[in-house]
Design an enzyme around this catalytic site. Sequence first.
Site, PDB file in Angstrom:
ATOM      1  N   ARG A 106      36.405  33.199  33.451  1.00 36.95           N
ATOM      2  CA  ARG A 106      37.281  33.864  32.462  1.00 36.95           C
ATOM      3  C   ARG A 106      37.075  35.375  32.457  1.00 36.95           C
ATOM      4  O   ARG A 106      37.931  36.113  31.977  1.00 36.95           O
ATOM      5  CB  ARG A 106      37.043  33.281  31.058  1.00 36.95           C
ATOM      6  CG  ARG A 106      35.638  33.473  30.546  1.00 36.95           C
ATOM      7  CD  ARG A 106      35.374  32.851  29.183  1.00 36.95           C
ATOM      8  NE  ARG A 106      33.931  32.899  28.909  1.00 36.95           N
ATOM      9  CZ  ARG A 106      33.054  31.972  29.319  1.00 36.95           C
ATOM     10  NH1 ARG A 106      33.475  30.896  29.927  1.00 36.95           N
ATOM     11  NH2 ARG A 106      31.760  32.121  29.076  1.00 36.95           N
ATOM     12  N   ASN A 107      35.931  35.846  32.971  1.00 38.36           N
ATOM     13  CA  ASN A 107      35.625  37.282  32.997  1.00 38.36           C
ATOM     14  C   ASN A 107      35.834  37.936  34.355  1.00 38.36           C
ATOM     15  O   ASN A 107      35.411  39.066  34.572  1.00 38.36           O
ATOM     16  CB  ASN A 107      34.191  37.521  32.537  1.00 38.36           C
ATOM     17  CG  ASN A 107      34.070  37.404  31.037  1.00 38.36           C
ATOM     18  OD1 ASN A 107      35.061  37.562  30.321  1.00 38.36           O
ATOM     19  ND2 ASN A 107      32.885  37.103  30.554  1.00 38.36           N
TER      20      ASN A 107
END
Length: 300
Positions: free
Chosen positions: A165-166
């Site tokens: 997600r990052n």
Amino acid sequence: VPITMNSEFKFDADSKWKFHKEWLEFDEVLGEGEFGKVVKAFDIQTEKKKAVAVKMLKTGANSSELIALLSEFQLLQDVSHPNVIKLIGASTDGDCPFLVLEYAKYGSLRSYLRLSRKLDTCEVDPEVGVEAVTVKDILSFAWQICKGMGYLTEIKLVHRDLAARNILLAEGKICKISDFGLTRDIYEDSAYLKRSRERVPVKWMAPESLADHVYTTKSDVWSFGILCWELITLGASPYPGIPPQNLYHLLKNGYRMERPENCSETVFSILRKCWADDPNGRPSFKYLTIQFESLMTFDL
Ligand code: ADE
């Protein structure tokens, strides 16, 4: 003269990043959390009105969220690597502080991988530009992230929240390590569990981080192993069915995720090394880069 030079120098260091909101033409919201958001914008100062991502606070943000934004500004000033998101500019003094970041057209790697699953069923708008993800792509993503992390290790920066997600995916399928800390809704996102005051991404954390809040490059390597598992499963959630509260105990008893069906024994042996209980038993990002580089160039 020395005084003038000195003050000019200081002024220069500040003005280097100075960005005015009048230079931006705002577009859609890319991501939103409780206290922050990222909005797509066009830099009207550039010839082709280059797309950028503007990170800002939302109304209701308090001083600790402002400090988080300013800390990110400080930190990003010193990073420059093709696989780490770049700072373009900032406005930190006005009443609406913001950071201008390089734009990644495919968004987060996790969402890209999950969207790619739906390709065969024609559920994806061709406009989005998602293409089938190949084994070579996955190895290339892992390799690029290793290179970015190797760089962060060199400049002595510990990420602490390495997860699909990052990672942002930019034009040309280039991975960019980023940190949404402030802008991801960690209250809504089930990846973050409330433990004492902080919300923490339990399923990405090394045992020593869970037990003693110890974060090092070696705990980043553990998270990188989980991130590789996310890549291989095209964005699945780690430790399916296991309540995060039980995880530490399981890990301490030697439990680890099993090899996904589509994962070779070779690749899985790399992931298992990242999940060594002893932080010093885990490989370095340099070693991992070499491993993925050689896997990538095999004919698959
Ligand atoms: N979402 C959050 N940051 C982003 C960025 N820099 N580019 C595209 N989408 C984003």
